[in-house]
Design a protein around this motif. Structure first.
Motif, short mmCIF file in Angstrom:
data_model
loop_
_atom_site.label_atom_id
_atom_site.label_comp_id
_atom_site.label_asym_id
_atom_site.label_seq_id
_atom_site.Cartn_x
_atom_site.Cartn_y
_atom_site.Cartn_z
N MET A 90 54.87 26.51 38.24
CA MET A 90 53.96 27.20 37.33
C MET A 90 52.64 27.41 38.05
O MET A 90 52.13 26.53 38.73
CB MET A 90 53.77 26.37 36.07
N ILE A 91 52.06 28.55 37.85
CA ILE A 91 50.77 28.90 38.45
C ILE A 91 49.66 28.43 37.52
O ILE A 91 49.74 28.62 36.30
CB ILE A 91 50.67 30.42 38.67
N ASN A 92 48.63 27.83 38.09
CA ASN A 92 47.42 27.49 37.34
C ASN A 92 46.39 28.55 37.67
O ASN A 92 45.97 28.68 38.82
CB ASN A 92 46.90 26.12 37.74
N LEU A 93 45.97 29.31 36.67
CA LEU A 93 44.99 30.37 36.84
C LEU A 93 43.66 29.88 36.27
O LEU A 93 43.52 29.72 35.06
CB LEU A 93 45.46 31.64 36.14
N CYS A 94 42.71 29.63 37.15
CA CYS A 94 41.37 29.21 36.73
C CYS A 94 40.52 30.45 36.60
O CYS A 94 40.36 31.20 37.57
CB CYS A 94 40.77 28.25 37.76
N VAL A 95 39.99 30.69 35.41
CA VAL A 95 39.29 31.95 35.16
C VAL A 95 37.89 31.74 34.61
O VAL A 95 37.58 30.74 33.97
CB VAL A 95 40.07 32.84 34.17
N LEU A 96 37.07 32.71 34.89
CA LEU A 96 35.81 32.93 34.19
C LEU A 96 36.04 34.23 33.43
O LEU A 96 36.11 35.30 34.04
CB LEU A 96 34.65 33.05 35.17
N PRO A 97 36.23 34.16 32.11
CA PRO A 97 36.65 35.33 31.34
C PRO A 97 35.77 36.56 31.49
O PRO A 97 36.23 37.67 31.29
CB PRO A 97 36.63 34.82 29.90
N SER A 98 34.53 36.37 31.89
CA SER A 98 33.63 37.51 32.00
C SER A 98 33.80 38.30 33.29
O SER A 98 33.21 39.36 33.46
CB SER A 98 32.17 37.04 31.88
N THR A 99 34.64 37.82 34.21
CA THR A 99 34.77 38.51 35.50
C THR A 99 35.98 39.44 35.50
O THR A 99 37.05 39.12 35.00
CB THR A 99 34.91 37.52 36.66
N ALA A 100 35.77 40.61 36.10
CA ALA A 100 36.82 41.62 36.17
C ALA A 100 38.02 41.14 36.98
O ALA A 100 39.17 41.40 36.63
CB ALA A 100 36.26 42.91 36.77
N SER A 101 37.77 40.42 38.06
CA SER A 101 38.88 39.96 38.91
C SER A 101 39.77 38.96 38.16
O SER A 101 40.99 38.96 38.34
CB SER A 101 38.37 39.37 40.22
N CYS A 102 39.18 38.13 37.32
CA CYS A 102 39.98 37.19 36.53
C CYS A 102 40.82 37.92 35.49
O CYS A 102 41.99 37.60 35.30
CB CYS A 102 39.08 36.16 35.85
N ARG A 103 40.22 38.91 34.84
CA ARG A 103 40.98 39.69 33.86
C ARG A 103 42.11 40.45 34.54
O ARG A 103 43.22 40.55 34.01
CB ARG A 103 40.05 40.65 33.11
N LYS A 104 41.87 40.95 35.73
CA LYS A 104 42.88 41.69 36.50
C LYS A 104 44.03 40.76 36.88
O LYS A 104 45.21 41.13 36.75
CB LYS A 104 42.24 42.29 37.74
N ALA A 105 43.73 39.55 37.35
CA ALA A 105 44.77 38.60 37.72
C ALA A 105 45.60 38.21 36.50
O ALA A 105 46.84 38.15 36.56
CB ALA A 105 44.14 37.36 38.35
N HIS A 106 44.94 37.98 35.38
CA HIS A 106 45.62 37.64 34.12
C HIS A 106 46.58 38.76 33.73
O HIS A 106 47.75 38.50 33.43
CB HIS A 106 44.56 37.42 33.03
N ARG A 107 46.09 39.97 33.75
CA ARG A 107 46.90 41.13 33.37
C ARG A 107 48.10 41.29 34.32
O ARG A 107 49.22 41.53 33.90
CB ARG A 107 46.03 42.39 33.37
#
Length: 84
Positions: free
Chosen positions: A1-18
């Motif tokens: 399983m991948i652990n995705l550490c995000v800062l929701p306000s950043t475009a790169s995090c939203r892109k990785a999530h998507r």
């Protein structure tokens, strides 16, 4: 399983999530604002880096700019990076 550490306000995090959702790759998402990495977790991640702390802190981040006002990150002892 991948652990995705995000800062929701950043475009790169939203892109990785998507991207992970679109490719149906299971992951666990961790909001770094709500649950920052612990010292132990940072030390664990440092074992896998090539450039040490430079690979973990984005030079575009607010944290980087706040920390580097007094001392360049590369000259800073880890204790200062951990906040003590």
């Amino acid at each position: 399983m991948i652990n995705l550490c995000v800062l929701p306000s950043t475009a790169s995090c939203r892109k990785a999530h998507r991207w992970l959702l679109e490719h149906r790759i299971p992951f666990h998402e961790r909001n770094m604002n709500a649950q920052p990495l612990t010292e132990t977790e940072i030390k664990h991640l440092l074992q896998y880096t090539y450039n040490g702390i430079d690979d973990l802190i984005s030079t575009k981040s607010n944290a980087y700019h706040q920390l580097s006002k007094t001392t360049p990150i590369e000259d800073m002892p880890l204790a200062k990076l951990f906040g003590y």
